[in-house]
Write a protein that holds these residues in place. Structure first.
Motif, PDB file in Angstrom:
ATOM      1  N   SER A   1      14.708 -34.021  61.436  1.00  0.00           N
ATOM      2  CA  SER A   1      13.766 -34.794  60.516  1.00  0.00           C
ATOM      3  C   SER A   1      12.229 -34.733  61.151  1.00  0.00           C
ATOM      4  CB  SER A   1      14.000 -36.036  60.034  1.00  0.00           C
ATOM      5  OG  SER A   1      13.231 -36.739  59.188  1.00  0.00           O
ATOM      6  N   ASP A   2      11.417 -34.254  60.320  1.00  0.00           N
ATOM      7  CA  ASP A   2       9.853 -34.398  60.619  1.00  0.00           C
ATOM      8  C   ASP A   2       9.286 -34.636  59.403  1.00  0.00           C
ATOM      9  OD1 ASP A   2       7.192 -33.910  61.404  1.00  0.00           O
ATOM     10  OD2 ASP A   2       7.595 -32.343  62.824  1.00  0.00           O
ATOM     11  N   THR A   3       8.666 -36.056  59.290  1.00  0.00           N
ATOM     12  CA  THR A   3       7.995 -36.333  58.143  1.00  0.00           C
ATOM     13  C   THR A   3       6.578 -36.669  58.592  1.00  0.00           C
ATOM     14  OG1 THR A   3      10.134 -37.390  57.141  1.00  0.00           O
ATOM     15  CG2 THR A   3       7.936 -38.167  56.099  1.00  0.00           C
ATOM     16  N   SER A   4       5.599 -35.860  57.946  1.00  0.00           N
ATOM     17  CA  SER A   4       4.291 -35.932  58.664  1.00  0.00           C
ATOM     18  C   SER A   4       3.318 -36.230  57.217  1.00  0.00           C
ATOM     19  CB  SER A   4       3.920 -34.776  59.179  1.00  0.00           C
ATOM     20  OG  SER A   4       3.948 -33.647  58.455  1.00  0.00           O
ATOM     21  N   LEU A   5       2.196 -37.056  57.816  1.00  0.00           N
ATOM     22  CA  LEU A   5       1.012 -37.277  56.735  1.00  0.00           C
ATOM     23  C   LEU A   5      -0.224 -36.657  57.444  1.00  0.00           C
ATOM     24  CD1 LEU A   5       0.004 -38.505  54.059  1.00  0.00           C
ATOM     25  CD2 LEU A   5      -0.451 -40.573  55.346  1.00  0.00           C
ATOM     26  N   SER A   6      -0.898 -35.663  56.984  1.00  0.00           N
ATOM     27  CA  SER A   6      -2.137 -35.207  57.198  1.00  0.00           C
ATOM     28  C   SER A   6      -3.070 -35.104  56.420  1.00  0.00           C
ATOM     29  CB  SER A   6      -1.866 -33.751  57.843  1.00  0.00           C
ATOM     30  OG  SER A   6      -1.385 -32.876  56.600  1.00  0.00           O
ATOM     31  N   ILE A   7      -4.522 -35.143  56.798  1.00  0.00           N
ATOM     32  CA  ILE A   7      -5.811 -35.267  56.403  1.00  0.00           C
ATOM     33  C   ILE A   7      -6.159 -33.834  56.699  1.00  0.00           C
ATOM     34  CG2 ILE A   7      -7.781 -36.219  55.734  1.00  0.00           C
ATOM     35  CD1 ILE A   7      -6.540 -38.819  56.353  1.00  0.00           C
ATOM     36  N   PRO A   8      -5.979 -32.648  55.788  1.00  0.00           N
ATOM     37  CA  PRO A   8      -7.044 -31.214  56.198  1.00  0.00           C
ATOM     38  C   PRO A   8      -8.352 -31.375  55.428  1.00  0.00           C
ATOM     39  CG  PRO A   8      -5.180 -30.938  54.373  1.00  0.00           C
ATOM     40  CD  PRO A   8      -5.312 -32.358  54.585  1.00  0.00           C
ATOM     41  N   LEU A   9      -9.390 -30.697  56.099  1.00  0.00           N
ATOM     42  CA  LEU A   9     -10.495 -30.538  55.494  1.00  0.00           C
ATOM     43  C   LEU A   9     -10.972 -29.027  55.664  1.00  0.00           C
ATOM     44  CD1 LEU A   9     -13.648 -31.395  54.568  1.00  0.00           C
ATOM     45  CD2 LEU A   9     -14.135 -31.507  57.081  1.00  0.00           C
ATOM     46  N   ARG A  10     -11.167 -28.425  54.566  1.00  0.00           N
ATOM     47  CA  ARG A  10     -11.576 -26.974  54.331  1.00  0.00           C
ATOM     48  C   ARG A  10     -12.982 -26.702  54.096  1.00  0.00           C
ATOM     49  NH1 ARG A  10     -11.679 -23.075  50.440  1.00  0.00           N
ATOM     50  NH2 ARG A  10     -11.088 -20.970  51.132  1.00  0.00           N
ATOM     51  N   VAL A  11     -13.699 -25.953  54.657  1.00  0.00           N
ATOM     52  CA  VAL A  11     -15.038 -25.521  54.223  1.00  0.00           C
ATOM     53  C   VAL A  11     -15.237 -24.024  54.424  1.00  0.00           C
ATOM     54  CG1 VAL A  11     -17.585 -25.711  54.780  1.00  0.00           C
ATOM     55  CG2 VAL A  11     -15.894 -27.655  55.111  1.00  0.00           C
ATOM     56  N   SER A  12     -16.056 -23.576  53.367  1.00  0.00           N
ATOM     57  CA  SER A  12     -16.058 -21.994  53.319  1.00  0.00           C
ATOM     58  C   SER A  12     -17.416 -21.633  52.763  1.00  0.00           C
ATOM     59  CB  SER A  12     -14.761 -21.300  52.738  1.00  0.00           C
ATOM     60  OG  SER A  12     -14.880 -21.552  51.299  1.00  0.00           O
ATOM     61  N   GLY A  13     -17.943 -20.382  53.116  1.00  0.00           N
ATOM     62  CA  GLY A  13     -18.977 -20.054  52.477  1.00  0.00           C
ATOM     63  C   GLY A  13     -19.312 -18.523  52.756  1.00  0.00           C
ATOM     64  N   LYS A  14     -20.365 -18.140  51.987  1.00  0.00           N
ATOM     65  CA  LYS A  14     -20.629 -16.559  52.147  1.00  0.00           C
ATOM     66  C   LYS A  14     -22.140 -16.289  52.087  1.00  0.00           C
ATOM     67  CE  LYS A  14     -19.227 -15.316  47.466  1.00  0.00           C
ATOM     68  NZ  LYS A  14     -18.326 -14.728  46.422  1.00  0.00           N
ATOM     69  N   THR A  15     -22.917 -15.346  52.673  1.00  0.00           N
ATOM     70  CA  THR A  15     -24.099 -14.701  52.093  1.00  0.00           C
ATOM     71  C   THR A  15     -23.766 -13.323  51.836  1.00  0.00           C
ATOM     72  OG1 THR A  15     -24.638 -14.219  54.332  1.00  0.00           O
ATOM     73  CG2 THR A  15     -25.185 -16.248  53.573  1.00  0.00           C
ATOM     74  N   GLN A  16     -24.915 -12.720  51.386  1.00  0.00           N
ATOM     75  CA  GLN A  16     -24.795 -11.326  51.044  1.00  0.00           C
ATOM     76  C   GLN A  16     -23.950 -10.504  52.138  1.00  0.00           C
ATOM     77  OE1 GLN A  16     -28.390  -8.945  50.410  1.00  0.00           O
ATOM     78  NE2 GLN A  16     -27.156  -7.214  49.572  1.00  0.00           N
ATOM     79  N   ARG A  17     -23.790 -10.605  53.563  1.00  0.00           N
ATOM     80  CA  ARG A  17     -23.178  -9.928  54.599  1.00  0.00           C
ATOM     81  C   ARG A  17     -22.331 -10.903  55.649  1.00  0.00           C
ATOM     82  NH1 ARG A  17     -25.383  -4.758  56.144  1.00  0.00           N
ATOM     83  NH2 ARG A  17     -27.020  -4.229  54.998  1.00  0.00           N
ATOM     84  N   PHE A  18     -22.496 -12.188  55.262  1.00  0.00           N
ATOM     85  CA  PHE A  18     -21.888 -13.111  56.389  1.00  0.00           C
ATOM     86  C   PHE A  18     -20.932 -14.118  55.659  1.00  0.00           C
ATOM     87  CE2 PHE A  18     -21.847 -17.159  58.713  1.00  0.00           C
ATOM     88  CZ  PHE A  18     -21.144 -16.640  60.140  1.00  0.00           C
ATOM     89  N   SER A  19     -19.699 -14.105  56.108  1.00  0.00           N
ATOM     90  CA  SER A  19     -18.875 -14.984  55.283  1.00  0.00           C
ATOM     91  C   SER A  19     -17.993 -15.782  56.458  1.00  0.00           C
ATOM     92  CB  SER A  19     -17.810 -14.368  54.549  1.00  0.00           C
ATOM     93  OG  SER A  19     -17.103 -13.413  55.260  1.00  0.00           O
TER      94      SER A  19
END
Length: 334
Positions: free
Chosen positions: A234-252
């Motif tokens: 048994s492995d019961t877990s509570l997590s808080i994930p944060l996700r950030v993403s972005g892009k420009t014409q050439r860069f992501s």
């Protein structure tokens, strides 16, 4: 590259991969055939003072010191990719002790605002050299390990009102190896996601995730018959994930951070689960490996970026870091 801390010769692992892939666009220009070859080199170090925890060494007199734990192989696969369907089939690395058939298929579809994904896979368990490449018992000269994970998962992403959304998944898998005990697992995840910012060029979200992982038996050891992979009852877990993403014409770019707390229960395990005679010879005092129950904290971080400097050329980097009370793992690629 990947480096996982642990006991040398057992759970420790250094991995180097050099993948080469050829994408062949099909006539519809929305799908492609993918041919891939990956050179893989594994190094688990020397067992040293832990050699009595390896193979059949525990009852052997005198104890036999294992050789350095290393393996090299070439993984080959062919696949198909499109927006709704992806599939691949190949071999576990040629050059490892065991070369099992691996592969998978994944289908996803948007239904109104909901995304449904279904996948079926058979993959190598890559947590340790024993589970991934297999190992040779230095007492008998027999090989064991090379564990495969076979099963499927269903996942659902569903938006709520405004910036809120949900995600749920259920996965069922069977674990089979060579001269290892069979195992089964179920994993259930559910998340509540809040969209902090969303524009055409930038996205940020935070979530609360509740997960439950359960295995039929404990295979987290390196004696003969064990698979050498994390398999709590048994492995019961509570997590808080944060996700950030972005892009420009050439860069992501994309950044993922998470912190979690979990309650883990591991049941007692036989020292030699596939050899009843050897197990019986251990006597009552050493019949099983001890149970464990603990509350653990872990952290995860990964980022990926890519810069397109010409029409068909780009450069990028990926890095990931995992930390728990029992190991640290760092990996990256260019």
């Amino acid at each position: 590259m990947r480096h996982r801390t642990g006991t040398p010769g057992l759970g420790q692992l250094r991995e180097k991969e050099v993948p080469v892939a050829l994408h062949i666009p099909l006539q519809d220009k929305h799908s492609s055939i993918v041919l891939k070859a990956t050179d893989i080199r594994l190094d688990a170090g020397d067992a040293g003072l832990a050699f009595d925890m390896f193979g059949r060494n525990l009852p052997a007199i005198p104890l036999v010191v294992p050789y350095p734990m290393r393996a090299n192989g070439l993984a080959l696969s062919v696949g198909y990719q499109s927006a709704a369907l992806s599939a691949d089939v190949g071999l576990a690395p040629v050059g490892f002790l065991f070369n099992d058939l691996v592969g998978g298929v994944r289908w996803n579809r948007d239904i109104s605002n909901t995304n449904l994904a279904i996948e079926a896979t058979r993959r190598s368990v890559t947590e340790s050299l024993l589970s991934y490449a297999g190992a040779v018992d230095n007492v008998t000269g027999l090989a064991w390990g090379g564990v495969s994970k076979t099963g499927g998962q269903v996942s659902l992403y569903y938006p709520f009102v405004g910036p809120w959304a949900g995600y749920s998944s259920v996965g069922l898998y069977g674990y089979t190896g060579h001269n290892t005990a069979a195992n089964e697992s179920i994993q259930i995840n559910t998340s509540l996601i809040y969209q902090l910012v969303r524009t055409d060029d930038f996205d940020a979200s935070i979530a609360g995730r509740l997960s439950k992982l359960s295995f039929n038996n404990n295979q987290n050891y390196f004696y003969w018959g064990h698979g050498g992979y994390y398999s709590p009852q048994s492995d019961t877990s509570l997590s808080i994930p944060l996700r950030v993403s972005g892009k420009t014409q050439r860069f992501s770019y994309e950044l993922n951070l998470s912190a979690s707390i979990s309650n883990v229960v591991e049941s007692p395990a036989q020292i030699y689960p596939t050899d009843s005679a050897l197990q019986a010879g251990m006597g009552a005092a050493g019949m099983t490996l001890g149970a464990n129950s603990a509350r653990k904290q872990s952290r995860h971080a990964d980022w990926v970026w890519e810069y397109a400097f010409a029409q068909q050329w780009a450069v990028g980097n990926r890095f990931h870091y995992d930390e728990s009370p029992i190991y640290q793992q760092v990996g990256g690629m260019v």
